[in-house]
Design a protein around this motif. Structure first.
Motif, PDB file in Angstrom:
ATOM      1  N   GLY A  60      59.425  79.568   6.726  1.00  0.00           N
ATOM      2  CA  GLY A  60      59.210  79.036   5.385  1.00  0.00           C
ATOM      3  C   GLY A  60      60.058  79.696   4.323  1.00  0.00           C
ATOM      4  O   GLY A  60      60.306  79.107   3.260  1.00  0.00           O
ATOM      5  N   THR A  61      60.495  80.920   4.567  1.00  0.00           N
ATOM      6  CA  THR A  61      61.315  81.630   3.584  1.00  0.00           C
ATOM      7  C   THR A  61      62.807  81.442   3.821  1.00  0.00           C
ATOM      8  O   THR A  61      63.624  82.031   3.112  1.00  0.00           O
ATOM      9  CB  THR A  61      60.993  83.142   3.590  1.00  0.00           C
ATOM     10  OG1 THR A  61      61.277  83.684   4.888  1.00  0.00           O
ATOM     11  CG2 THR A  61      59.547  83.398   3.228  1.00  0.00           C
ATOM     12  N   GLY A  62      63.171  80.652   4.817  1.00  0.00           N
ATOM     13  CA  GLY A  62      64.574  80.326   5.021  1.00  0.00           C
ATOM     14  C   GLY A  62      65.265  81.018   6.173  1.00  0.00           C
ATOM     15  O   GLY A  62      66.483  80.897   6.326  1.00  0.00           O
ATOM     16  N   VAL A  63      64.524  81.757   7.008  1.00  0.00           N
ATOM     17  CA  VAL A  63      65.140  82.354   8.192  1.00  0.00           C
ATOM     18  C   VAL A  63      65.606  81.233   9.118  1.00  0.00           C
ATOM     19  O   VAL A  63      64.822  80.351   9.477  1.00  0.00           O
ATOM     20  CB  VAL A  63      64.158  83.287   8.925  1.00  0.00           C
ATOM     21  CG1 VAL A  63      64.758  83.787  10.235  1.00  0.00           C
ATOM     22  CG2 VAL A  63      63.785  84.466   8.039  1.00  0.00           C
ATOM     23  N   ARG A  64      66.868  81.259   9.508  1.00  0.00           N
ATOM     24  CA  ARG A  64      67.442  80.177  10.300  1.00  0.00           C
ATOM     25  C   ARG A  64      67.383  80.451  11.800  1.00  0.00           C
ATOM     26  O   ARG A  64      67.244  79.533  12.597  1.00  0.00           O
ATOM     27  CB  ARG A  64      68.898  79.934   9.905  1.00  0.00           C
ATOM     28  CG  ARG A  64      69.111  79.458   8.492  1.00  0.00           C
ATOM     29  CD  ARG A  64      70.597  79.237   8.201  1.00  0.00           C
ATOM     30  NE  ARG A  64      71.184  78.223   9.072  1.00  0.00           N
ATOM     31  CZ  ARG A  64      72.053  78.487  10.038  1.00  0.00           C
ATOM     32  NH1 ARG A  64      72.428  79.733  10.282  1.00  0.00           N
ATOM     33  NH2 ARG A  64      72.552  77.514  10.771  1.00  0.00           N
ATOM     34  N   THR A  65      67.536  81.717  12.171  1.00  0.00           N
ATOM     35  CA  THR A  65      67.692  82.077  13.577  1.00  0.00           C
ATOM     36  C   THR A  65      66.621  83.062  13.991  1.00  0.00           C
ATOM     37  O   THR A  65      66.372  84.053  13.301  1.00  0.00           O
ATOM     38  CB  THR A  65      69.083  82.714  13.814  1.00  0.00           C
ATOM     39  OG1 THR A  65      70.094  81.770  13.450  1.00  0.00           O
ATOM     40  CG2 THR A  65      69.259  83.132  15.263  1.00  0.00           C
ATOM     41  N   ALA A  66      65.990  82.799  15.142  1.00  0.00           N
ATOM     42  CA  ALA A  66      64.997  83.729  15.680  1.00  0.00           C
ATOM     43  C   ALA A  66      65.255  83.944  17.160  1.00  0.00           C
ATOM     44  O   ALA A  66      65.400  82.985  17.921  1.00  0.00           O
ATOM     45  CB  ALA A  66      63.585  83.190  15.462  1.00  0.00           C
ATOM     46  N   VAL A  67      65.318  85.199  17.556  1.00  0.00           N
ATOM     47  CA  VAL A  67      65.471  85.579  18.961  1.00  0.00           C
ATOM     48  C   VAL A  67      64.226  86.367  19.356  1.00  0.00           C
ATOM     49  O   VAL A  67      63.889  87.366  18.716  1.00  0.00           O
ATOM     50  CB  VAL A  67      66.735  86.425  19.187  1.00  0.00           C
ATOM     51  CG1 VAL A  67      66.855  86.808  20.655  1.00  0.00           C
ATOM     52  CG2 VAL A  67      67.977  85.657  18.724  1.00  0.00           C
ATOM     53  N   LEU A  68      63.565  85.903  20.392  1.00  0.00           N
ATOM     54  CA  LEU A  68      62.307  86.510  20.839  1.00  0.00           C
ATOM     55  C   LEU A  68      62.475  87.076  22.235  1.00  0.00           C
ATOM     56  O   LEU A  68      63.026  86.424  23.115  1.00  0.00           O
ATOM     57  CB  LEU A  68      61.196  85.448  20.860  1.00  0.00           C
ATOM     58  CG  LEU A  68      59.857  85.856  21.479  1.00  0.00           C
ATOM     59  CD1 LEU A  68      59.108  86.828  20.564  1.00  0.00           C
ATOM     60  CD2 LEU A  68      58.993  84.613  21.758  1.00  0.00           C
ATOM     61  N   THR A  69      61.989  88.303  22.452  1.00  0.00           N
ATOM     62  CA  THR A  69      61.913  88.826  23.815  1.00  0.00           C
ATOM     63  C   THR A  69      60.459  88.822  24.264  1.00  0.00           C
ATOM     64  O   THR A  69      59.565  89.225  23.524  1.00  0.00           O
ATOM     65  CB  THR A  69      62.455  90.261  23.942  1.00  0.00           C
ATOM     66  OG1 THR A  69      61.736  91.135  23.068  1.00  0.00           O
ATOM     67  CG2 THR A  69      63.927  90.309  23.623  1.00  0.00           C
ATOM     68  N   THR A  70      60.249  88.372  25.503  1.00  0.00           N
ATOM     69  CA  THR A  70      58.924  88.444  26.113  1.00  0.00           C
ATOM     70  C   THR A  70      59.079  89.217  27.421  1.00  0.00           C
ATOM     71  O   THR A  70      59.436  90.384  27.399  1.00  0.00           O
ATOM     72  CB  THR A  70      58.330  87.044  26.311  1.00  0.00           C
ATOM     73  OG1 THR A  70      59.250  86.219  27.070  1.00  0.00           O
ATOM     74  CG2 THR A  70      58.047  86.381  24.979  1.00  0.00           C
ATOM     75  N   ALA A  71      58.830  88.614  28.553  1.00  0.00           N
ATOM     76  CA  ALA A  71      58.977  89.293  29.841  1.00  0.00           C
ATOM     77  C   ALA A  71      59.221  88.260  30.921  1.00  0.00           C
ATOM     78  O   ALA A  71      58.794  87.096  30.816  1.00  0.00           O
ATOM     79  CB  ALA A  71      57.730  90.108  30.169  1.00  0.00           C
ATOM     80  N   MET A  72      59.894  88.689  31.979  1.00  0.00           N
ATOM     81  CA  MET A  72      60.154  87.811  33.109  1.00  0.00           C
ATOM     82  C   MET A  72      58.842  87.230  33.631  1.00  0.00           C
ATOM     83  O   MET A  72      57.856  87.945  33.821  1.00  0.00           O
ATOM     84  CB  MET A  72      60.841  88.606  34.218  1.00  0.00           C
ATOM     85  CG  MET A  72      61.224  87.798  35.436  1.00  0.00           C
ATOM     86  SD  MET A  72      62.122  88.858  36.610  1.00  0.00           S
ATOM     87  CE  MET A  72      62.420  87.715  37.953  1.00  0.00           C
ATOM     88  N   GLY A  73      58.815  85.918  33.826  1.00  0.00           N
ATOM     89  CA  GLY A  73      57.629  85.250  34.338  1.00  0.00           C
ATOM     90  C   GLY A  73      56.691  84.713  33.284  1.00  0.00           C
ATOM     91  O   GLY A  73      55.716  84.033  33.620  1.00  0.00           O
ATOM     92  N   THR A  74      56.986  84.966  32.011  1.00  0.00           N
ATOM     93  CA  THR A  74      56.092  84.494  30.945  1.00  0.00           C
ATOM     94  C   THR A  74      55.901  82.984  31.007  1.00  0.00           C
ATOM     95  O   THR A  74      54.799  82.476  30.775  1.00  0.00           O
ATOM     96  CB  THR A  74      56.650  84.899  29.565  1.00  0.00           C
ATOM     97  OG1 THR A  74      56.644  86.319  29.451  1.00  0.00           O
ATOM     98  CG2 THR A  74      55.824  84.297  28.431  1.00  0.00           C
ATOM     99  N   GLU A  75      56.957  82.277  31.334  1.00  0.00           N
ATOM    100  CA  GLU A  75      56.878  80.811  31.331  1.00  0.00           C
ATOM    101  C   GLU A  75      55.900  80.281  32.374  1.00  0.00           C
ATOM    102  O   GLU A  75      55.464  79.121  32.292  1.00  0.00           O
ATOM    103  CB  GLU A  75      58.265  80.199  31.559  1.00  0.00           C
ATOM    104  CG  GLU A  75      58.827  80.369  32.962  1.00  0.00           C
ATOM    105  CD  GLU A  75      59.473  81.712  33.228  1.00  0.00           C
ATOM    106  OE1 GLU A  75      60.248  81.804  34.206  1.00  0.00           O
ATOM    107  OE2 GLU A  75      59.219  82.675  32.475  1.00  0.00           O
TER     108      GLU A  75
END
Length: 271
Positions: free
Chosen positions: A79-94
């Motif tokens: 909402g404040t205008g951030v265009r790019t987000a990179v998220l780390t989770t963990a192998m197998g999260t999906e």
């Protein structure tokens, strides 16, 4: 400031921040006590932390119970205008339950940002020197005690490969809209890692198998929460089932080079 790095004191976060600055890119580290104050539980810290931010690296502690808060923060960021987000989770999260914390965050990133990337690393090489395995071994005079056979194999990935992938995703539009499961080039057993580090100053130089109850007792005695230990045991079951031994080509897909082998990490990092 254009990039905000959350978890800036963690194994990956601090390396991401260092690499962005090495490249001369404007970036700031965010944590409860960092240069930019960010507390997932204090919503008044969110807007000041996001001022002037165009891209965001997000990592949330495993089994922290903070997924809802972090999701709300991501909504605020979009909402404040951030265009790019990179998220780390963990192998197998999906493959986890749809309502699991990390999977919920992955879904929110995809929903909220036009430019998003999800990075799912396997266990890190650096867990043996500065992370989970090192902490456990130091509490037992160098003996790593886990609910796993010594022949259990993991395609450990170097934090430098994770860092380079995150930085590439923050700076290169071609990595947007993609998911990367990062592994090393080959599975390595715990026995093999111990052999590699024998005679060095590694925190880990012996190995012993425990059952889950024994590990639970050891870990909770160190002050770790029941929720965190339960999550660790779930991940160890995935290792025992062979799921963590899978090797992907995602480091090469993201970076155009091979991942760092465990043996090289040991040579360069443990003396």
């Amino acid at each position: 400031m254009s990039t905000l790095v959350t978890g800036a004191t963690g194994q990956v976060g601090r390396r991401v921040l260092t690499e962005l600055r090495r490249r001369g890119l404007p970036a700031a580290g965010a944590s409860r006590d960092g240069e930019v104050r960010l507390d997932w539980t204090d919503t008044t810290s969110w807007e000041p932390a996001l001022k002037g931010v165009e891209s965001l690296f997000v990592t949330v502690p495993m089994a922290s119970g903070l997924a809802d808060r972090a999701g709300a923060f991501l909504e605020k960021a979009a909402g404040t205008g951030v265009r790019t987000a990179v998220l780390t989770t963990a192998m197998g999260t999906e493959n986890g339950p749809p309502d699991s914390e990390q999977r919920v965050l992955e879904r929110r990133v995809r929903e909220l940002f036009d430019h998003w990337t999800v990075v799912r690393p396997n266990w890190l090489d650096q867990d043996f020197t500065e992370g989970l395995f090192a902490r456990l071994a130091r509490s037992r005079n160098g003996r790593l005690e886990l609910p796993l056979r010594k022949h259990a194999a993991v395609s450990f990935v170097d934090a430098r490969d994770v860092t380079d992938t995150v930085v590439a995703a923050l700076t290169d539009d071609s990595l947007h809209g993609r998911e990367y499961t990062l592994t090393g080039p080959a599975p390595v057993t715990f026995r093999e890692v111990v052999r590699m580090t024998k005679g060095t100053e590694s925190p880990v130089w012996r190995y012993k198998k425990l059952d889950e109850a024994g590990f639970y007792f050891r870990a909770t005695n160190m002050g770790w929460s029941d929720r965190y230990v339960d999550t660790l045991n779930e991940r160890f079951r995935a290792v025992a089932n062979g799921q963590a031994a899978v090797v992907t080509d995602d480091v090469r897909r993201a970076l155009g080079r091979d991942p760092v082998p465990m043996a090289k990490f040991v040579r360069e990092s443990v003396h």
